[in-house]
Design an enzyme around this catalytic site. Sequence first.
Site, PDB file in Angstrom:
ATOM      1  N   ASP A 121      19.280  25.615  28.610  1.00 43.06           N
ATOM      2  CA  ASP A 121      18.490  24.963  27.726  1.00 43.06           C
ATOM      3  C   ASP A 121      17.185  24.525  28.302  1.00 43.06           C
ATOM      4  OD1 ASP A 121      19.418  23.020  29.573  1.00 43.06           O
ATOM      5  OD2 ASP A 121      19.301  21.589  28.319  1.00 43.06           O
ATOM      6  N   ASP A 163      25.836  22.835  35.930  1.00 42.07           N
ATOM      7  CA  ASP A 163      25.008  22.799  35.137  1.00 42.07           C
ATOM      8  C   ASP A 163      24.465  24.212  34.795  1.00 42.07           C
ATOM      9  OD1 ASP A 163      23.558  23.140  37.395  1.00 42.07           O
ATOM     10  OD2 ASP A 163      22.492  21.441  37.537  1.00 42.07           O
ATOM     11  N   SER A 164      23.311  24.460  34.190  1.00 40.04           N
ATOM     12  CA  SER A 164      22.930  25.828  33.851  1.00 40.04           C
ATOM     13  C   SER A 164      21.801  26.357  34.888  1.00 40.04           C
ATOM     14  CB  SER A 164      22.348  25.960  32.443  1.00 40.04           C
ATOM     15  OG  SER A 164      21.268  25.024  32.281  1.00 40.04           O
ATOM     16  N   GLY A 165      21.200  25.298  35.369  1.00 37.47           N
ATOM     17  CA  GLY A 165      20.031  25.745  36.310  1.00 37.47           C
ATOM     18  C   GLY A 165      18.839  25.284  35.662  1.00 37.47           C
ATOM     19  N   GLY A 197      18.266  15.830  27.714  1.00 33.67           N
ATOM     20  CA  GLY A 197      16.749  15.435  27.646  1.00 33.67           C
ATOM     21  C   GLY A 197      16.748  13.789  27.304  1.00 33.67           C
ATOM     22  N   ASP A 244      27.627  12.246  34.571  1.00 32.50           N
ATOM     23  CA  ASP A 244      27.334  12.617  36.043  1.00 32.50           C
ATOM     24  C   ASP A 244      26.262  11.895  36.601  1.00 32.50           C
ATOM     25  OD1 ASP A 244      25.680  14.713  34.813  1.00 32.50           O
ATOM     26  OD2 ASP A 244      25.054  14.894  36.883  1.00 32.50           O
ATOM     27  N   CYS A 250      38.807   0.296  48.383  1.00 28.94           N
ATOM     28  CA  CYS A 250      38.729   1.570  48.992  1.00 28.94           C
ATOM     29  C   CYS A 250      38.895   1.742  50.366  1.00 28.94           C
ATOM     30  CB  CYS A 250      37.065   2.001  48.558  1.00 28.94           C
ATOM     31  SG  CYS A 250      35.896   1.465  49.567  1.00 28.94           S
ATOM     32  N   HIS A 283      32.767   4.503  49.368  1.00 30.39           N
ATOM     33  CA  HIS A 283      32.659   3.291  48.530  1.00 30.39           C
ATOM     34  C   HIS A 283      32.019   3.336  47.172  1.00 30.39           C
ATOM     35  CE1 HIS A 283      32.676  -0.826  47.424  1.00 30.39           C
ATOM     36  NE2 HIS A 283      31.236  -0.538  46.966  1.00 30.39           N
ATOM     37  N   GLN A 307      19.165  18.906  21.988  1.00 31.53           N
ATOM     38  CA  GLN A 307      17.882  18.353  22.573  1.00 31.53           C
ATOM     39  C   GLN A 307      17.239  17.501  21.375  1.00 31.53           C
ATOM     40  OE1 GLN A 307      16.788  18.093  25.442  1.00 31.53           O
ATOM     41  NE2 GLN A 307      18.098  19.583  26.550  1.00 31.53           N
ATOM     42  N   CYS A 316      36.199  -0.552  52.295  1.00 31.72           N
ATOM     43  CA  CYS A 316      36.322  -1.875  52.403  1.00 31.72           C
ATOM     44  C   CYS A 316      37.598  -2.467  52.852  1.00 31.72           C
ATOM     45  CB  CYS A 316      36.209  -2.244  50.777  1.00 31.72           C
ATOM     46  SG  CYS A 316      34.588  -2.193  50.344  1.00 31.72           S
ATOM     47  N   CYS A 346      37.217  -4.680  46.206  1.00 28.43           N
ATOM     48  CA  CYS A 346      37.314  -3.262  46.206  1.00 28.43           C
ATOM     49  C   CYS A 346      38.602  -2.852  46.977  1.00 28.43           C
ATOM     50  CB  CYS A 346      36.177  -2.505  46.721  1.00 28.43           C
ATOM     51  SG  CYS A 346      36.073  -0.715  46.713  1.00 28.43           S
TER      52      CYS A 346
END
Lengths: 372, 372
Positions: B148, B94-96, B218, B268, B308, B337, B191, B311, B306
Site C-alpha cells: 500500500d 509487512d509489505s515493504g 497511515g 506492533d 520477568c 523486560h 488508508q 526483574c 514485574c
Amino acid sequence: MNAVTFQLKKVCKDTKARRGQLKTPHATIETPVFMPVGTAATVKAMRPEDVKELGASIILSNTYHLYLRPGHEIVREAGGLHKFMNWDRAILTDSGGFQVFSLGDLRKITEEGVTFRSHIDGSTHMFTPEKSMEVQNALGSDIIMAFDECAPYPADRAYVKQSLERTTRWLARCKEAHKNTEKQSLFGIMQGGMYPDLRRQSAEEIVEMDLPGYAVGGLSVGEPKEVMYEVLDQCVDYLPKDKARYLMGVGSPDCLFEGVERGIDMFDCVLPTRIARNGMALTSHGRVTIKNARYERDFSALDAECGCYTCRNYSRAYLRHLFKGNEILSSMLLTNHNLYFLVHLMENIRKAIEEDRFLEYKKEFYSKYGKF
Amino acid sequence: MNAVTFQLKKVCKDTKARRGQLKTPHATIETPVFMPVGTAATVKAMRPEDVKELGASIILSNTYHLYLRPGHEIVREAGGLHKFMNWDRAILTDSGGFQVFSLGDLRKITEEGVTFRSHIDGSTHMFTPEKSMEVQNALGSDIIMAFDECAPYPADRAYVKQSLERTTRWLARCKEAHKNTEKQSLFGIMQGGMYPDLRRQSAEEIVEMDLPGYAVGGLSVGEPKEVMYEVLDQCVDYLPKDKARYLMGVGSPDCLFEGVERGIDMFDCVLPTRIARNGMALTSHGRVTIKNARYERDFSALDAECGCYTCRNYSRAYLRHLFKGNEILSSMLLTNHNLYFLVHLMENIRKAIEEDRFLEYKKEFYSKYGKF
C-alpha cells in the site's frame, strides 16, 4: 584451612598433563579448566544461566575494571560480585596489575605500588598490594590474585630480576592484607620473564608462602609461542605438584593443549568471546570467518560435531546474515558457541587424561583442526 | 478456507474493546495482542526461545529489510523465515511499502509500483504489489500485508484520495498475485489519511475483497495522538466486526489502551526494543532512564511488580552499570523486560475485557504509570 583447595587426581603416563579438582566456596571445578572472561561483571553477550548451561564452573572478572566502574564499594553493597552479576558458581579475579601495567605512559611504578590514570575519565589512582586486596575482598571472588608486575617482553635480565623480587615483596604484603581468608583464597604469581634461573628464583620465593595455587605470569605477552612453551617446559616443575597451576591470559586451542601437556591446570582468555563479536568461530575443523561469501547459502551448522545451542538451531547462512547486519544476536550466538567449544574441549582433554590417551586425543584434534 | 481465521469472543460492555482469537498455521493468538518487531529476522538482542518464554505468540518481520539482506530467495532456500530464524510461532510480515515510502528522495511512485534505492548499497530496485507478494510468499510468514501507500502527514485531500484509490487497485493485484493461500493469509490496509470520508471510501473498497483481516494504515506518522484517536473513533467501525483489525506501528502503553478501547485487535511497534537499547525501561510506574545517577546504589528490581527474568535476577544498579559500560547484556536484559512488560500488559487487558472491567483497569494503570 584455605577457602580454596586443590586435589591432584591423576598424572598422564606420557606427559605432565594432570587431572585435578579445585574446590571453592561456590563450585567444585574439574581441572584442567578454561575460565571464560567476564571483565566488567558480565561475560559479554551472555546471560549467566547460559554460561552455566554450556558447562562453565568458574569465570574470571577484572579488578581494574570493576574498581573504576561501578566501584568496588558498590559491588560490596550489592552483596558481592556473585550476587551483583547473578552468577552463583566460582569467580576468580585478577589483581588489576596486568591492566595498570598495560596503560604504558599512564602509569608509574614505585616500591609502594602503581600510580595510574583511568582509561575512562583520566582520573589518577594508586594500586598497591593492600589496595588490590581491599578491592578483591570487596568483590568477594573465590580466588583472588596477588598484585604483581608482569614484565614486558622483551625485558633485560637486570630489570626482570628486580621486578620479580618486588613482586615477591608485594606478595608478602598481599598475604598480610588479605582479610577474608575464610571465603577467598589468594594465589601467588611466578614471574622471571624468559630467564630460567629467574623463574626458579621467583618460584622458590613465592612457594615458601604456602598458597593453595600459583599462576605462571609474564607469558603470552608478545613472545613467540615456542618461547612460551620452552619457558613452561622449564618452569612449571618449580611449582609444587599438589597446588593448582594457572597460566594467565592463554586460551587458543593449541595453547590449551600445550599448556595442559606441560602441567597447567587453569587457563583464561578473552579470545573466544572477543573473536565471536568479530564474527569468528572456533570449530573442530578450524576457525570460521562467518562473513565469508561462501557461507551465504550454507544452511549447515557452524560445526556439525558441536552440540551447542547455536549449532543445534542455526545455520551458517543465518549467522552470516546476523553478522553482516550488525545484529546483537550475532555476538550472542557466536560467543555461546566459542565458549561451549573451549569448555567442551577441556572436558574432552580431561577425559583423555583419565583414559591415558592425552597425546592421542591431541593428535586427533590437531589433524582435524588444521594449522593454528 | 483462509490460512488465518479470526474469531470474535466478546465485546466490552462499556467500550468497543474486543476479545478475540486469531488462528494461524503456527499459533493460536489471543487478542488484543502486541507483536514484538523482528526487523531483520531477529528480535534484536533476544533469542527466539526468550521471546517465546515471555509469552509472545506472534512477531513482525520486515519485507524490505529481508528482501535486501539476506534476500528472500535465500530465506526460501533455508526453508522459510520460521526455520531460518528458529521461530516456530506465528509471523506477520509487512509489505515493504512503509519502508520504501520512508526513503524520501530515494524512491519514485508510479501506478506500477515504487522504484527505490537500497539504504545499504544504493542499488536500484522496484517493489510492485506482485513483487511484494513474491517476496512474502518466499518468506512464508503466516500473515502477509498488502502493498500500500502510506500517505504522509499532513497531506492534501486530493493526494490522499488518489493514493488510497491506487492502494485499492494494488490490493486487487496483491490478492491476484498471492500464491500460497493455504499457508499464508493476506490482510488489506485501510488508508485515507485524516479525512473521515476517505477512510470510509477506502474501507468500503477493501472490505469488498473479503480478507480475514484489515489494518488501519497511515496513522502514527507524525500526527498528534489526539488526531490519531479521533480518526480511530471514526474509522474502525467501517471495518467488519468479524475480521481482525490491526493498527500498524503503534505500541506505547497509552496508545495500546486507546487503540484497544476503539476496537483494535493487533499492534506492533519497535518502541520497546529500541528504547531498551537506549537504556530506557517501561515500568508500572512509568519510564525509567537507567543511566540516571539516582540508580547508582539502587539494588531493587527495575519494576517491583514485574515477574520477568530481568526483574527477578538483577538490580537497577547492575543494569545501570551494564548500560554505562556499553555492555551487550544491557540491551538483552532491558529488551527482555520491555517486551515482557507489553506482552503482559496485553494479557491484563484481555483479562479485564473478559471480566468487563476494561475502563477500570485502564484507570488503575494510568494512575500508577503517571504522565506519558
